[in-house]
Design a protein around this motif. Structure first.
Motif, PDB file in Angstrom:
ATOM      1  N   GLY A   1      85.160  32.010  35.723  1.00  0.00           N
ATOM      2  CA  GLY A   1      86.337  32.871  35.753  1.00  0.00           C
ATOM      3  C   GLY A   1      87.470  32.332  36.598  1.00  0.00           C
ATOM      4  N   LEU A   2      87.243  31.208  37.294  1.00  0.00           N
ATOM      5  CA  LEU A   2      88.285  30.626  38.150  1.00  0.00           C
ATOM      6  C   LEU A   2      89.054  29.514  37.449  1.00  0.00           C
ATOM      7  N   GLU A   3      88.768  29.289  36.184  1.00  0.00           N
ATOM      8  CA  GLU A   3      89.440  28.212  35.452  1.00  0.00           C
ATOM      9  C   GLU A   3      90.812  28.677  34.970  1.00  0.00           C
ATOM     10  N   VAL A   4      91.540  29.309  35.867  1.00  0.00           N
ATOM     11  CA  VAL A   4      92.867  29.834  35.542  1.00  0.00           C
ATOM     12  C   VAL A   4      93.900  28.741  35.807  1.00  0.00           C
ATOM     13  N   ARG A   5      94.920  28.691  34.961  1.00  0.00           N
ATOM     14  CA  ARG A   5      95.967  27.686  35.141  1.00  0.00           C
ATOM     15  C   ARG A   5      97.152  28.236  35.906  1.00  0.00           C
ATOM     16  N   PHE A   6      97.293  29.559  35.919  1.00  0.00           N
ATOM     17  CA  PHE A   6      98.506  30.159  36.450  1.00  0.00           C
ATOM     18  C   PHE A   6      98.172  31.325  37.369  1.00  0.00           C
TER      19      PHE A   6
ATOM     20  N   GLU B   1      90.314  40.282  39.548  1.00  0.00           N
ATOM     21  CA  GLU B   1      90.879  39.469  40.620  1.00  0.00           C
ATOM     22  C   GLU B   1      90.073  38.185  40.825  1.00  0.00           C
ATOM     23  N   PRO B   2      90.724  37.019  40.725  1.00  0.00           N
ATOM     24  CA  PRO B   2      90.013  35.754  40.947  1.00  0.00           C
ATOM     25  C   PRO B   2      90.141  35.204  42.367  1.00  0.00           C
ATOM     26  N   TYR B   3      90.647  35.977  43.325  1.00  0.00           N
ATOM     27  CA  TYR B   3      91.135  35.404  44.576  1.00  0.00           C
ATOM     28  C   TYR B   3      90.083  35.361  45.685  1.00  0.00           C
ATOM     29  N   VAL B   4      90.463  34.799  46.821  1.00  0.00           N
ATOM     30  CA  VAL B   4      89.581  34.651  47.965  1.00  0.00           C
ATOM     31  C   VAL B   4      89.457  35.961  48.735  1.00  0.00           C
ATOM     32  N   GLU B   5      90.579  36.535  49.057  1.00  0.00           N
ATOM     33  CA  GLU B   5      90.593  37.726  49.907  1.00  0.00           C
ATOM     34  C   GLU B   5      89.778  38.850  49.289  1.00  0.00           C
ATOM     35  N   VAL B   6      90.037  39.132  48.033  1.00  0.00           N
ATOM     36  CA  VAL B   6      89.278  40.120  47.284  1.00  0.00           C
ATOM     37  C   VAL B   6      89.116  39.559  45.879  1.00  0.00           C
TER      38      VAL B   6
ATOM     39  N   TYR C   1      97.169  31.394  49.848  1.00  0.00           N
ATOM     40  CA  TYR C   1      95.738  31.166  50.014  1.00  0.00           C
ATOM     41  C   TYR C   1      94.921  32.423  49.737  1.00  0.00           C
ATOM     42  N   CYS C   2      95.223  33.515  50.400  1.00  0.00           N
ATOM     43  CA  CYS C   2      94.298  34.648  50.340  1.00  0.00           C
ATOM     44  C   CYS C   2      94.383  35.381  49.013  1.00  0.00           C
ATOM     45  N   PHE C   3      95.557  35.472  48.447  1.00  0.00           N
ATOM     46  CA  PHE C   3      95.732  36.242  47.210  1.00  0.00           C
ATOM     47  C   PHE C   3      96.588  35.442  46.241  1.00  0.00           C
ATOM     48  N   GLY C   4      96.266  34.172  46.085  1.00  0.00           N
ATOM     49  CA  GLY C   4      97.033  33.310  45.207  1.00  0.00           C
ATOM     50  C   GLY C   4      96.213  32.127  44.745  1.00  0.00           C
ATOM     51  N   LEU C   5      96.868  31.206  44.033  1.00  0.00           N
ATOM     52  CA  LEU C   5      96.164  30.132  43.361  1.00  0.00           C
ATOM     53  C   LEU C   5      95.649  29.061  44.313  1.00  0.00           C
TER      54      LEU C   5
ATOM     55  N   ARG D   1      83.101  34.783  30.141  1.00  0.00           N
ATOM     56  CA  ARG D   1      83.651  34.675  31.491  1.00  0.00           C
ATOM     57  C   ARG D   1      83.582  36.032  32.175  1.00  0.00           C
ATOM     58  N   LYS D   2      83.404  35.986  33.487  1.00  0.00           N
ATOM     59  CA  LYS D   2      83.267  37.216  34.254  1.00  0.00           C
ATOM     60  C   LYS D   2      84.129  37.155  35.497  1.00  0.00           C
ATOM     61  N   MET D   3      84.434  38.329  36.021  1.00  0.00           N
ATOM     62  CA  MET D   3      85.275  38.400  37.202  1.00  0.00           C
ATOM     63  C   MET D   3      85.027  39.735  37.889  1.00  0.00           C
TER      64      MET D   3
END
Length: 898
Positions: free
Chosen positions: A786-791, A757-762, A797-801, A747-749
């Motif tokens: 790398g986005l298969e995070v559960r938590f 960071e897996p988020y949209v904003e950054v 939206y921008c910096f969250g799940l 997995r990569k990120m």
């Protein structure tokens, strides 16, 4: 750039409400405010301006000049305020003064910015002559008065209450690309930033204002305490003093920590102490606990110049967040049995050591008082712990402590951390049970760092069963946290329960399978609940119409990302009727706005407001706003999607797609050309830099190269011109060259400031969204793993799940793989279970008799709720609506794709 929009949220969480309330609007002055003792005629000369009483009458006042600041200590502040007001009113000077004692306390608090702290009164003299005479008169008036040193200023002669600097008098209305006000003064060659950072700085073209006085040259610093301590670095700064590393030359250059206290800062008028008094208390408690072994050893207490210092043992260790990011399996996708067992061993070692340390303090008669994760250092090799920052310690009260040092040390200090204290919002003195609660919430934070939500939800620790189960840990861990928080067990019980950890570790099992997909009705109910909350808390008397993130209060109230524009857009896009009075409210605010107060971009400025306004039927004013943005943005040159040319360009294309006005396409083309000219291109890679770029440009949709690539793709699709597609691919290639290994499973990120960071904003989600739209499915799948995070620590939206789930919904549609959607559904169900909540009755959120239960969404920091698009309810609502009813993601302009 996310750090650039950081706001000290404690300054917006000062009262016992559900929302981030700006102090300058919602605070009501005390009855004994600083004008209370004056007659009505005098009071009528003042107007309230935020947290100040303003006495501004001179229409000829220059825009800049020499300004005077008056400071005072908490013992003399009322006398100083009274005398200074009388004097300045009599001489008809322009000035402002803090509203009351509470605002004075805030202005001098530890959390106040160091460039602004200490300023009880600010005087704006008409010219240099009045500046000099006013200073001289005030010096005589305030002879013997002391106050906090105003770090941005020069002290006047030998006064300890008067300071001055050259700076801005009248607001310039200039803002940066994020929308933050930028103070500036006019120099010979144009505007110059009015720097208010610590350290006196005089503009080079401005003449020194005195002929008969100049401050003496400061002697070279030979080190602290007569040269014994040589400062080597800074750990942190605050208004009340810094924390530094140093070498102790009297002990073989041994590394030590120095804690500084500036006189008259961090005052508590109710208890009669300031930062110096608190430091002296900490010194006493360090000595009391010196033989415990889990607290820094005291080395020296001394004064240097006017400041006070503690020298204490330097302890090697990592803060709890660093340990979490490195070792917590919940911070990564997937499940690893051995990693979970190792993390439980670490948990047992750390909290067994911590329970022993707290018990030892209690045995020494000491209550820690304000214990939080920030007070903990962990030795990453031995897992031993050190508790630092003993500012809130007090003695357990015992007979015979009516007088003397012990009586003073038994008196509590009003320091507590919301979310980690039994005090809730209003301070209450706690006994040992307060330390147990601090230990419990720190344990919970270590398992997963959302414990700060305890202010909003008294049941937040109940939800930790989700995390304990996901780790495969024994149920006893969750029970232990709950019992400790409720004071049902002792520290000795904790040590017995944890034992040596082997029994608990042996009981770690393979984590349960992924939770079942939520019933569709569950997310439908969540959508209805979030919509009900947003509509219930709307208030046309509120400057932002809806309660939103503090960033809107320091920028503007209408923005798409943080203000009312984005909330109204999300309601409309989610099928929630926008009430006529809300639409009228927006129309009135747009008609009255001054474009000089607004930046140009999509999420914080005119482009985004134009997008929302046009969707809401306000086409003519929307066009006017977009025109203003187009006329200015090229000169600024910021490249980003959220704040710069890329987002503005997409907005122009959106207007062109809807109206076919060639002027909109021409404006978009100008944005693209500017990006082409500013691109840094090499070996098939392209990136852009702006004023916020550090060593490495950022990644992601909001701030990174992916956002530029998205706009360039849309330009290609609208115009058919290949150069935009080539440049966009180079931008994505730059992003992909920064992809880093996350684990041994491939997995990569993307990394941002040392954090994956897996988020949209950054981060990854935003890059994946753009890769999908370029049709680069192989690269997209590489990122999507790398986005298969559960938590996640945040729901937004921008910096969250929620944003991660939105990207996975895209992945399901572009690849046809249903598994991506299933992951998104589980993520949204986690957001529903852990973050969405019905506010307690004390918060007074209206609830209809037959309607859905209103469900609030915690904003950034988890201390209060917010309804804005990027950090609060509106973004969550939009994605819930998409998953329940279908539709496109927001603002990516999929409608122009062939």
């Amino acid at each position: 750039m996310r750090d650039e929009r950081w706001i000290n949220r404690f300054l917006f969480a000062w009262n016992d409400t559900l929302f981030f309330d700006p102090l300058d609007v919602y605070y009501h002055p005390r009855e004994d405010h600083f004008l209370a003792g004056f007659d009505e005629r005098t009071r009528a000369r003042f107007v309230r301006s935020g947290i100040w009483w303003s006495h501004r009458h001179n229409p000829e006042l220059p825009a800049q000049g020499w300004k005077i600041h008056v400071s005072a200590d908490h013992r003399s502040v009322y006398r100083v305020a009274n005398e200074v007001i009388r004097h300045l009113v009599d001489r008809e000077a322009d000035f402002k003064i803090a509203l009351d004692l509470n605002v004075y306390e805030m202005l001098n608090s530890k959390g106040m910015s160091r460039g602004s702290g200490g300023k009880l009164v600010t005087v704006y003299p008409r010219d240099d002559a009045e500046f000099r005479s006013c200073l001289a008169d005030l010096a005589r008036l305030l002879d013997g008065v002391e106050g906090a040193y105003v770090l941005s200023d020069m002290r006047y002669r030998d006064s300890r209450a008067l300071y001055f600097r050259y700076g801005q008098f009248l607001h310039s209305r200039a803002v940066d690309v994020l929308g933050r006000p930028v103070a500036h003064i006019e120099g010979p060659d144009g505007p110059v930033p009015d720097d208010r950072q610590p350290g006196y700085a005089q503009p080079w073209w401005v003449k020194w204002p005195f002929d008969d006085w100049k401050p003496a040259e400061e002697p070279e610093d030979g080190g602290l305490l007569g040269g014994r301590f040589r400062v080597t670095g800074a750990i942190q700064f605050s208004n009340s003093g810094g924390v530094y590393t140093a070498e102790d030359t009297a002990d073989g250059d041994r590394k030590v920590v120095l804690k500084e206290a500036r006189p008259h800062t961090n005052p508590n008028p109710r208890q009669g102490h300031d930062a110096v008094d608190i430091l002296a208390r900490e010194w006493m408690f360090l000595n009391r606990l010196a033989d415990v072994g889990a607290y820094p050893r005291p080395i020296a207490y001394f004064e240097h110049w006017e400041h006070h210092y503690i020298a204490e043992e330097f302890v090697e260790g990592a803060d709890i967040r660093t340990v979490l990011l490195a070792d917590n399996p919940l911070a990564r996708p997937g499940f690893d049995l051995e990693r979970s067992r190792d993390f439980l061993r670490l948990f047992v070692d750390v909290f067994r050591a911590l329970a022993r340390a707290i018990r030892a303090a209690h045995e020494h008669g000491v209550i820690l008082g304000d214990f939080t994760p920030a007070n903990l250092l962990i030795d990453t090799t031995t897992h031993e712990v050190t508790i630092v920052d003993l500012e809130a310690c007090r003695l357990i009260e015992a007979p015979g402590t009516e007088a003397g040092d012990d009586a003073a040390l038994a008196k509590p200090v009003e320091l507590f951390t919301p979310g980690f204290s039994l005090s809730g919002h209003h301070y209450r003195a706690m006994g040992p049970e307060g330390d147990l609660f601090g230990l419990a919430t720190t344990m919970a934070y270590f398992v997963f760092p959302i414990a700060a939500m305890s202010y909003l939800r008294t049941d937040i620790l109940d939800s930790y069963r989700v995390f304990v189960d996901a780790l495969g840990w024994p149920e006893r861990i969750h029970t232990l946290i709950m019992d400790l928080a409720a004071n049902r067990i002792t520290l000795t019980d904790v040590l017995e329960e944890l034992g040596d950890g082997s029994e608990l570790v042996d009981r770690v099992t393979v984590a349960p399978p992924p939770p079942a997909l939520p019933e569709p009705a569950r997310l439908v109910e969540a959508e209805a609940g979030v919509a009900a909350f947003v509509t219930a808390v709307a208030d046309p008397e509120r400057a932002t119409l809806f309660p939103v993130d503090p960033f809107a209060h320091v920028t503007n109230p209408l923005s798409l990302g943080f203000g009312a524009g984005g909330v109204l857009w999300a309601l409309h896009a989610s099928g929630v009727p926008v009430r006529p009075r809300w639409r009228d409210w927006l129309a009135e605010r747009i008609a009255d706005l001054d474009v000089r107060d607004y930046p140009d971009g999509l999420m914080a400025g005119l482009a985004g407001i134009a997008w929302a306004a046009d969707e809401l039927g306000l086409g003519a004013p929307a066009r006017e706003l977009l025109g203003h943005a187009n006329r200015r943005a090229l000169a600024v040159g910021d490249h980003t999607f959220y704040y710069g040319l890329s987002g503005l360009g997409v907005t122009n294309l959106r207007f062109f797609h809807h109206g076919r006005d060639p002027g909109d396409l021409a404006a978009a083309r100008e944005c693209a050309r500017a990006l082409r000219e500013r691109a840094v291109r090499s070996d098939g890679l392209a990136h852009w830099r702006n004023e916020f770029t550090g060593e490495e440009p950022l990644t992601g949709l909001g701030f990174g190269q992916a956002g530029v690539a998205l706009f360039l793709l849309r330009m290609h699709q609208v115009t058919g011109e290949e150069e935009w597609l080539r440049l966009g691919r180079e931008a994505l290639a730059w992003e992909m060259s920064r992809l880093k290994e996350l684990d041994d499973e491939g997995r990569k990120m993307f990394e941002h400031e040392g954090t994956m960071e897996p988020y949209v904003e950054v981060g990854s989600a935003g890059v994946a969204q753009v890769l999908l739209r370029y049709g680069d499915l192989d690269a997209a799948r590489e990122v999507l793993r790398g986005l298969e995070v559960r938590f996640s620590v945040l729901p937004a939206y921008c910096f969250g799940l929620t944003g991660v789930a939105d990207a996975l919904l895209d992945a399901a549609e572009f690849t046809g793989d249903r598994a991506y959607r299933d992951t998104a559904l589980r993520q949204l169900d986690y957001v529903r279970s852990v973050f969405l909540f019905e506010p307690a009755e004390r918060f007074g959120v209206p609830r209809g008799d037959d309607g859905p239960v209103p469900l609030g969404v915690p904003g950034e920091g988890l201390l209060r709720c917010s309804t804005d698009y990027l950090t609060g309810s509106a973004g969550v609502l939009r994605v819930l609506h998409r998953v329940n009813h279908g539709g496109r993601p927001a603002f990516l302009l999929d409608e122009v794709a062939p």
